[in-house]
Scaffold this motif. Sequence first.
Motif, short mmCIF file in Angstrom:
data_model
loop_
_atom_site.label_atom_id
_atom_site.label_comp_id
_atom_site.label_asym_id
_atom_site.label_seq_id
_atom_site.Cartn_x
_atom_site.Cartn_y
_atom_site.Cartn_z
N GLY A 265 -5.44 -0.81 -3.59
CA GLY A 265 -5.44 0.49 -3.62
C GLY A 265 -4.12 0.75 -2.56
N ALA A 266 -2.99 0.06 -2.82
CA ALA A 266 -1.91 -0.21 -1.98
C ALA A 266 -1.18 1.38 -2.06
CB ALA A 266 -0.86 -1.29 -2.41
N GLY A 267 -1.07 1.82 -3.11
CA GLY A 267 -0.23 3.49 -3.30
C GLY A 267 1.05 2.86 -2.76
N TRP B 242 2.40 -12.22 -2.14
CA TRP B 242 1.83 -11.08 -1.57
C TRP B 242 1.64 -9.87 -2.76
CZ3 TRP B 242 1.35 -8.92 3.97
CH2 TRP B 242 0.94 -7.75 4.02
N TYR B 243 0.45 -9.50 -3.31
CA TYR B 243 0.31 -8.70 -4.35
C TYR B 243 -0.14 -7.43 -3.64
CZ TYR B 243 0.09 -12.70 -7.23
OH TYR B 243 0.20 -14.08 -7.74
N ASP B 244 0.58 -6.11 -4.28
CA ASP B 244 0.00 -4.77 -4.27
C ASP B 244 -0.67 -4.34 -5.58
OD1 ASP B 244 0.94 -4.19 -1.40
OD2 ASP B 244 2.82 -4.65 -1.98
N LEU B 245 -1.63 -3.85 -5.36
CA LEU B 245 -2.45 -3.36 -6.59
C LEU B 245 -3.07 -1.84 -6.24
CD1 LEU B 245 -5.60 -5.22 -8.40
CD2 LEU B 245 -5.79 -3.01 -7.38
N ASP B 246 -2.76 -1.34 -7.62
CA ASP B 246 -3.23 0.17 -7.59
C ASP B 246 -3.20 0.59 -9.27
OD1 ASP B 246 -4.19 2.82 -6.86
OD2 ASP B 246 -2.92 2.71 -5.12
N LYS C 199 8.43 -12.68 -3.84
CA LYS C 199 7.45 -12.88 -3.04
C LYS C 199 6.29 -11.82 -3.08
CE LYS C 199 7.83 -17.10 -1.02
NZ LYS C 199 6.94 -18.10 -1.16
N ASN C 200 6.79 -10.61 -3.36
CA ASN C 200 5.82 -9.45 -3.40
C ASN C 200 5.93 -8.50 -4.83
OD1 ASN C 200 6.42 -6.13 -2.04
ND2 ASN C 200 4.33 -7.07 -2.78
N THR C 201 4.79 -8.69 -5.57
CA THR C 201 4.75 -8.11 -6.83
C THR C 201 3.34 -7.40 -6.94
OG1 THR C 201 3.63 -9.97 -7.74
CG2 THR C 201 6.03 -10.13 -7.90
N TYR C 202 3.54 -6.48 -8.04
CA TYR C 202 2.71 -5.36 -8.31
C TYR C 202 1.61 -5.73 -9.38
CZ TYR C 202 6.26 -3.15 -5.19
OH TYR C 202 7.02 -2.89 -4.39
N LEU C 203 0.54 -5.22 -9.29
CA LEU C 203 -0.61 -5.49 -10.34
C LEU C 203 -1.15 -3.70 -10.48
CD1 LEU C 203 -2.54 -8.40 -8.79
CD2 LEU C 203 -0.88 -8.18 -10.77
N SER C 204 -0.93 -3.58 -11.71
CA SER C 204 -1.09 -2.15 -12.16
C SER C 204 -2.62 -2.30 -12.91
CB SER C 204 -0.54 -1.54 -13.10
OG SER C 204 -0.82 -0.37 -13.66
N LEU C 205 -3.85 -2.17 -11.84
CA LEU C 205 -5.03 -2.42 -12.25
C LEU C 205 -6.01 -1.59 -11.40
CD1 LEU C 205 -5.37 -6.32 -12.33
CD2 LEU C 205 -5.62 -4.70 -14.41
N SER C 206 -7.23 -1.48 -11.86
CA SER C 206 -8.49 -0.72 -11.17
C SER C 206 -8.78 -1.84 -10.20
CB SER C 206 -9.39 -0.38 -11.62
OG SER C 206 -10.73 -0.15 -11.19
N MET C 207 -9.31 -1.83 -8.88
CA MET C 207 -9.84 -2.93 -8.10
C MET C 207 -11.07 -3.41 -8.74
SD MET C 207 -11.01 -0.41 -4.85
CE MET C 207 -11.96 -1.73 -4.20
N PHE C 208 -11.71 -2.54 -9.45
CA PHE C 208 -12.98 -3.08 -10.04
C PHE C 208 -12.69 -3.68 -11.26
CE2 PHE C 208 -14.04 0.84 -7.64
CZ PHE C 208 -14.95 0.44 -6.91
N ASP C 209 -11.41 -4.10 -11.64
CA ASP C 209 -10.98 -5.02 -12.79
C ASP C 209 -10.71 -6.35 -12.18
OD1 ASP C 209 -9.81 -6.33 -14.91
OD2 ASP C 209 -8.56 -4.72 -15.58
N TYR C 210 -11.50 -7.35 -12.17
CA TYR C 210 -11.70 -8.30 -11.49
C TYR C 210 -10.89 -9.44 -11.75
CZ TYR C 210 -15.65 -5.98 -9.04
OH TYR C 210 -16.34 -4.96 -8.53
N ILE D 178 -7.82 -3.60 2.19
CA ILE D 178 -8.48 -2.31 1.72
C ILE D 178 -8.45 -1.24 2.80
CG2 ILE D 178 -9.98 -1.46 0.16
CD1 ILE D 178 -11.51 -4.11 -0.03
N GLU D 179 -7.39 -0.34 2.74
CA GLU D 179 -7.22 0.69 3.48
C GLU D 179 -7.00 1.99 2.85
OE1 GLU D 179 -3.90 1.98 6.92
OE2 GLU D 179 -3.38 0.46 5.58
N GLY D 180 -7.97 2.79 3.43
CA GLY D 180 -7.89 4.39 3.16
C GLY D 180 -8.71 4.14 1.50
N VAL D 181 -9.40 3.47 1.19
CA VAL D 181 -9.62 3.48 -0.23
C VAL D 181 -11.37 3.62 -0.61
CG1 VAL D 181 -10.00 1.92 -2.55
CG2 VAL D 181 -7.85 2.15 -0.94
#
Length: 270
Positions: free
Chosen positions: A87-89, A105-109, A126-137, A154-157
């Motif tokens: 939930g990196a926003g 380092w992954y940022d997911l949202d 070193k820092n890439t993004y994942l376009s997923l729900s956190m419930f998509d394991y 997990i901050e503010g989620v």
Amino acid sequence: MEANQLSAIPETMLITLWAKATETENGGKLIHDEKAVEMIRKIDYDFSKFKKAAMSQVGCCVRASLIDQETLEFLKNHPDAVVIQLGAGIDARYQRLGCPQVGHWYDLDLKEAIDLRKQYLGETEKNTYLSLSMFDYQWVDTVKASGKPILIIIEGVLMYFEPNDVKAFFMELCNRLDGATVLMDMLAYMLVKQERKHDALKKMEKAAKFKWSELHTRDMEAWHTKLHLAKEYFMSDHEQGRFPLWARLMYKIPYFYTHMNQRIVRLEIK
């Protein structure tokens, strides 16, 4: 994409962006985030609606600062770690911490948040993004693949999900991971279902709902034998005299200290 096209839960990320940018522009000591300042000047959104949300402004910055400190401590001990922020926003923690040379380092949202993130915070090697729900394991398999120590932020989620969903999420993590560290915040217990009294959320047309908290964080240990509470911060202990006087006096009363305090929590899965 204009920020005002976001749905309710992703829109909440703009509150934290505003809080950190405001702190930085005012020379505050709680946190310094130049990327937040850059982004708030580019995003088409009426941030002025939050200008009276003093408690949230300070609280967001204390929360982010404490998680930053814990993250740096973890990386000091595990410099090759894999970090994933769920939930990196558009939080710029990786940049704020000086782009640490971690394993990865992954940022997911969700997609709409990641699309916005890509406009303002580019990916790196070193820092890439994942376009997923956190419930998509499937993200769990991604972070496990390297065999390196794992830090999950997990901050503010979590406060926006039903209690059963949060419990099921942690049970899945415990079942799928042999070991990991989780840094997260815990909503003040008395704020569950009270989002319309929140000084910032009540300014939003589509306010997200506060659904989950635990009065006693240690109760989470009963969810799974691998889940352990390692450390806990009560945020009123770290606000540096910035909360209004009425709030500082309220936190001196034991009942309100436990029921109205947001917490930063470090959990260990082992």
